[in-house]
Design a protein around this motif. Structure first.
Motif, PDB file in Angstrom:
ATOM      1  N   THR A   1      37.873  -0.357 100.027  1.00  0.00           N
ATOM      2  CA  THR A   1      36.436  -1.682 100.520  1.00  0.00           C
ATOM      3  C   THR A   1      35.865  -0.255  99.294  1.00  0.00           C
ATOM      4  O   THR A   1      36.296   0.300  98.873  1.00  0.00           O
ATOM      5  CB  THR A   1      36.604  -0.510 101.575  1.00  0.00           C
ATOM      6  OG1 THR A   1      36.805   1.152 101.840  1.00  0.00           O
ATOM      7  CG2 THR A   1      37.455  -0.906 102.779  1.00  0.00           C
TER       8      THR A   1
ATOM      9  N   GLU B   1      34.845  -2.286  94.055  1.00  0.00           N
ATOM     10  CA  GLU B   1      35.989  -2.443  94.238  1.00  0.00           C
ATOM     11  C   GLU B   1      35.663  -4.263  94.533  1.00  0.00           C
ATOM     12  O   GLU B   1      34.765  -4.851  94.752  1.00  0.00           O
ATOM     13  CB  GLU B   1      36.317  -2.371  95.114  1.00  0.00           C
ATOM     14  CG  GLU B   1      37.091  -1.257  95.108  1.00  0.00           C
ATOM     15  CD  GLU B   1      37.758  -0.399  94.537  1.00  0.00           C
ATOM     16  OE1 GLU B   1      38.803  -1.510  93.482  1.00  0.00           O
ATOM     17  OE2 GLU B   1      39.122   0.732  94.337  1.00  0.00           O
TER      18      GLU B   1
ATOM     19  N   GLU C   1      40.811  14.831  99.682  1.00  0.00           N
ATOM     20  CA  GLU C   1      40.778  15.672  98.438  1.00  0.00           C
ATOM     21  C   GLU C   1      41.078  17.444  99.024  1.00  0.00           C
ATOM     22  O   GLU C   1      40.253  17.629  99.059  1.00  0.00           O
ATOM     23  CB  GLU C   1      39.691  14.899  97.335  1.00  0.00           C
ATOM     24  CG  GLU C   1      40.203  13.676  97.102  1.00  0.00           C
ATOM     25  CD  GLU C   1      39.406  13.553  96.345  1.00  0.00           C
ATOM     26  OE1 GLU C   1      40.836  13.136  94.777  1.00  0.00           O
ATOM     27  OE2 GLU C   1      38.177  13.431  95.628  1.00  0.00           O
TER      28      GLU C   1
ATOM     29  N   GLU D   1      50.036   2.296  98.047  1.00  0.00           N
ATOM     30  CA  GLU D   1      49.506   3.331  97.869  1.00  0.00           C
ATOM     31  C   GLU D   1      48.401   4.071  98.838  1.00  0.00           C
ATOM     32  O   GLU D   1      47.907   3.599  99.459  1.00  0.00           O
ATOM     33  CB  GLU D   1      48.519   4.390  96.718  1.00  0.00           C
ATOM     34  CG  GLU D   1      48.240   5.748  96.208  1.00  0.00           C
ATOM     35  CD  GLU D   1      47.734   5.580  95.147  1.00  0.00           C
ATOM     36  OE1 GLU D   1      47.505   5.367  94.048  1.00  0.00           O
ATOM     37  OE2 GLU D   1      46.902   6.874  95.446  1.00  0.00           O
ATOM     38  N   LEU D   2      49.005   5.220  99.270  1.00  0.00           N
ATOM     39  CA  LEU D   2      48.662   6.455 100.731  1.00  0.00           C
ATOM     40  C   LEU D   2      47.552   7.883 100.072  1.00  0.00           C
ATOM     41  O   LEU D   2      46.575   7.121 100.743  1.00  0.00           O
ATOM     42  CB  LEU D   2      49.440   6.147 102.251  1.00  0.00           C
ATOM     43  CG  LEU D   2      49.576   6.938 103.276  1.00  0.00           C
ATOM     44  CD1 LEU D   2      47.945   6.625 103.826  1.00  0.00           C
ATOM     45  CD2 LEU D   2      50.727   7.223 103.977  1.00  0.00           C
TER      46      LEU D   2
ATOM     47  N   ARG E   1      33.072   2.900  95.278  1.00  0.00           N
ATOM     48  CA  ARG E   1      33.315   2.452  94.335  1.00  0.00           C
ATOM     49  C   ARG E   1      33.269   0.435  94.520  1.00  0.00           C
ATOM     50  O   ARG E   1      33.513   0.733  95.532  1.00  0.00           O
ATOM     51  CB  ARG E   1      35.232   2.331  93.935  1.00  0.00           C
ATOM     52  CG  ARG E   1      35.825   4.049  94.001  1.00  0.00           C
ATOM     53  CD  ARG E   1      37.183   3.773  93.850  1.00  0.00           C
ATOM     54  NE  ARG E   1      37.598   4.723  93.248  1.00  0.00           N
ATOM     55  CZ  ARG E   1      38.643   5.648  93.528  1.00  0.00           C
ATOM     56  NH1 ARG E   1      39.860   5.014  93.891  1.00  0.00           N
ATOM     57  NH2 ARG E   1      39.075   7.503  93.897  1.00  0.00           N
TER      58      ARG E   1
ATOM     59  N   GLY F   1      43.319   8.945 100.780  1.00  0.00           N
ATOM     60  CA  GLY F   1      42.060   7.732 101.601  1.00  0.00           C
ATOM     61  C   GLY F   1      41.738   8.042 102.979  1.00  0.00           C
ATOM     62  O   GLY F   1      43.201   7.466 103.433  1.00  0.00           O
TER      63      GLY F   1
ATOM     64  N   GLU G   1      34.872   9.272  93.646  1.00  0.00           N
ATOM     65  CA  GLU G   1      35.741  10.457  94.130  1.00  0.00           C
ATOM     66  C   GLU G   1      35.012  11.164  94.691  1.00  0.00           C
ATOM     67  O   GLU G   1      34.224  12.083  94.431  1.00  0.00           O
ATOM     68  CB  GLU G   1      37.166  10.576  93.133  1.00  0.00           C
ATOM     69  CG  GLU G   1      36.671  11.265  91.784  1.00  0.00           C
ATOM     70  CD  GLU G   1      37.373  11.889  91.172  1.00  0.00           C
ATOM     71  OE1 GLU G   1      38.338  11.759  91.168  1.00  0.00           O
ATOM     72  OE2 GLU G   1      37.620  13.385  90.165  1.00  0.00           O
TER      73      GLU G   1
HETATM   74  N1  GAP Z   1      40.498  12.371  92.669  1.00  0.00           N
HETATM   75  C1  GAP Z   1      41.489  11.110  92.483  1.00  0.00           C
HETATM   76  C2  GAP Z   1      41.387  10.467  93.381  1.00  0.00           C
HETATM   77  O1  GAP Z   1      40.740   9.340  93.733  1.00  0.00           O
HETATM   78  P1  GAP Z   1      42.602   7.797  93.433  1.00  0.00           P
HETATM   79  O2  GAP Z   1      43.222   7.229  93.642  1.00  0.00           O
HETATM   80  O3  GAP Z   1      41.973   7.007  92.615  1.00  0.00           O
HETATM   81  O4  GAP Z   1      42.297   9.419  92.613  1.00  0.00           O
HETATM   82  C3  GAP Z   1      42.713   8.425  95.892  1.00  0.00           C
HETATM   83  O5  GAP Z   1      42.491   7.641  94.955  1.00  0.00           O
HETATM   84  C4  GAP Z   1      42.815   7.928  97.062  1.00  0.00           C
HETATM   85  O6  GAP Z   1      41.903   7.364  97.878  1.00  0.00           O
HETATM   86  C5  GAP Z   1      44.060   6.588  97.165  1.00  0.00           C
HETATM   87  O7  GAP Z   1      45.501   7.058  97.269  1.00  0.00           O
HETATM   88  C6  GAP Z   1      43.322   5.928  98.640  1.00  0.00           C
HETATM   89  O8  GAP Z   1      44.257   6.577  99.666  1.00  0.00           O
HETATM   90  C7  GAP Z   1      42.715   6.282  98.228  1.00  0.00           C
HETATM   91  N2  GAP Z   1      41.507   5.214  97.826  1.00  0.00           N
HETATM   92  C8  GAP Z   1      41.045   4.975  96.760  1.00  0.00           C
HETATM   93  N3  GAP Z   1      40.285   3.602  96.565  1.00  0.00           N
HETATM   94  C9  GAP Z   1      40.035   3.130  97.466  1.00  0.00           C
HETATM   95  C10 GAP Z   1      39.289   2.310  98.032  1.00  0.00           C
HETATM   96  N4  GAP Z   1      38.579   1.260  97.598  1.00  0.00           N
HETATM   97  N5  GAP Z   1      38.927   2.131  99.262  1.00  0.00           N
HETATM   98  C11 GAP Z   1      39.560   2.965 100.333  1.00  0.00           C
HETATM   99  N6  GAP Z   1      41.151   3.655 100.106  1.00  0.00           N
HETATM  100  C12 GAP Z   1      40.297   4.387  98.425  1.00  0.00           C
END
Ligand code: GAP
Length: 448
Positions: free
Chosen positions: A199, A189, A206, A271-272, A187, A315, A155
């Protein structure tokens, strides 16, 4: 209904490839899971999303400043933030096909060898769930070993906390104020991603907003409303958006509130963006672990305290996908179907396309001159002289260009061009020397 919804996502994925928005990464080698490249139009779409985000979060505000922190930080950062110990998903392995699956998503997944079955229902035996840390590990320096281990940031937020004191001391700013950052996060994933929705490397936008603790609730409400409205202001259909407050048992132990802006994607609500109350958790933990005093000294009250933090975190790739899905329409016209992306002009990869009506009589030269004039006025432009004018309009509809300017006989004799509007398909005659002002106004006045 489910089949129709699945088809919509397939159509968007196919349009993204055909028109140069998004390609599979390493495609000629068979690709790599959950990883994509952005083509010429995709990179413009993302750039517009980032510009719109930065404009509202930083440029137009006196109380938020920007930052660009490093992707690889001292590994102690991630121990202190809790990511080394706790940033993990419960995973199970199939002893037969060796597939690895999120234990809490088994019901939505299918066996890679027998896709009609869920993992574990295909005679394969699943292991007990084990924690799988999502951070990518790497090594820093010439020697590999425990002392050289580092992580790609999962993050962007922690880079902001690390620089809280630097920004405070260099910017003459005081709570309530924010530090915003756009950058890549990583990440590992495991769950299938629904195209660029999830992804392994992605960009985040942020912002950590530092407030006196007594003002926490007021600012939490403010940022929830502001972030929801941002999507509506940029053209997203409000009926497809909702704000979902997290239940008590979903909150991190230190958090006093969290809400997600959710969108109804073709594959369901997702979640957006999240808006979280992080209290003083991050600053106080980093202060304790580093020995650095990260409290703010208020010269009026003479009080030294850790500000509380409200964090809107979205994101960028997910925003781009949302703008794409929301903009897509197949319109039944009298003779055929028109595919059109109704992007807000501030989000559209190309703002204005310029065409000569025909490729003769000096029209291409005049059209190129007008295209250059618009480009120098900072519009994203595109010049096209190939195919019949109707087909050129349709090509721009499909990539979401809100305005097309056609140079014809009237331009040469009377200096008047035709402006064709993507959404209504209506046409206006505009004097060439008033075109820049006309388009600026059309961008400002655009309504969904
Ligand atoms: N600092 C808090 C944080 O990172 P999070 O909910 O894990 O919170 C925030 O991530 C946003 O990042 C999510 O709402 C999403 O839009 C985006 N996000 C998180 N993981 C993602 C992924 N693997 N691929 C694309 N977007 C991602």
């Amino acid at each position: 209904m489910a089949a129709a919804k699945a088809t919509l996502m397939d159509k968007i994925v196919s349009l993204c490839k055909r028109k140069g928005f998004v390609f599979q990464a390493s495609e000629i080698y068979g690709g790599i899971g959950n990883t994509y490249d952005y083509g010429p139009l995709g990179v413009e779409l993302k750039r517009k999303v980032k510009e719109a985000w930065w404009n509202s979060m930083v440029t137009t505000r006196a109380d938020v400043v920007g930052l660009d922190s490093a992707i690889i930080q001292n590994p102690k950062v991630w121990e202190t933030s809790g990511h080394v110990g706790g940033f993990s998903d419960p995973m199970v392995d199939c002893k037969t096909c060796k597939g690895r699956f999120r234990a809490d998503h088994i019901d939505e997944l299918s066996c890679p060898e027998k896709p009609s079955k869920k993992p574990g229902e295909c005679h394969g035996e699943l292991t007990e769930a084990r924690s799988f840390n999502l951070m990518f590990k790497t090594n820093v320096g010439a020697l590999e070993g425990a002392s050289s281990v580092a992580y790609l940031r999962p993050e962007t937020a922690q880079g902001i906390f690390l620089n809280f004191k630097n920004v405070l001391e260099s910017s003459r700013i005081k709570p309530p104020f924010g530090i915003a950052q756009i950058g890549k996060s990583f990440r590992n994933e495991i769950t299938p991603g629904n195209f660029v929705f999830r992804t392994r490397e992605f960009e985040q936008g942020e912002m950590e907003f530092f407030v006196p603790p007594a003002e926490n609730d007021k600012w939490y409400e403010y940022w929830k409303n502001e972030r929801f409205d941002w999507y509506v202001r940029h053209g997203i259909n409000p009926e497809k958006l909702r704000m979902r407050d997290h239940a008590e048992d979903e909150l991190a132990h230190y958090s006093t509130g969290c809400a997600d802006v959710e969108y109804e994607y073709p594959f369901g609500w997702g979640e957006l963006e999240g808006i979280a109350c992080r209290t003083d958790f991050d600053l106080s933990r980093h202060a304790e672990a580093s020995g650095s005093d990260l409290r703010y000294f208020d010269p009026e009250s003479k009080e030294r305290y850790f500000p509380y933090v409200i964090e809107p975190a979205g994101g960028i790739d997910r925003m781009a996908l949302t703008f794409m899905v929301d903009a897509y329409e197949e319109q039944q016209l009298e003779k055929d179907i028109r595919v059109v992306l109704h992007f807000h002009p501030l989000i559209a990869p190309t703002t204005v396309a310029v065409f000569p009506l025909v490729k003769k009589e000096g029209m291409p030269e005049k059209a190129r001159e007008i295209e250059e004039q618009l480009r120098l006025a900072r519009f994203s432009t595109f010049y096209d002289e190939k195919a019949a004018i109707g087909r050129r309009y349709r090509r721009q509809d499909e990539v979401g260009t809100p305005f097309c300017v056609t140079v014809d006989g009237d331009t040469l004799s009377e200096n008047v061009v035709t402006v064709r509007h993507r959404d209504s398909m209506e046409q206006d005659k505009v004097k060439s020397d008033e075109l820049v002002a006309y388009l600026h106004q059309a961008v400002q006045e655009w309504k969904r």
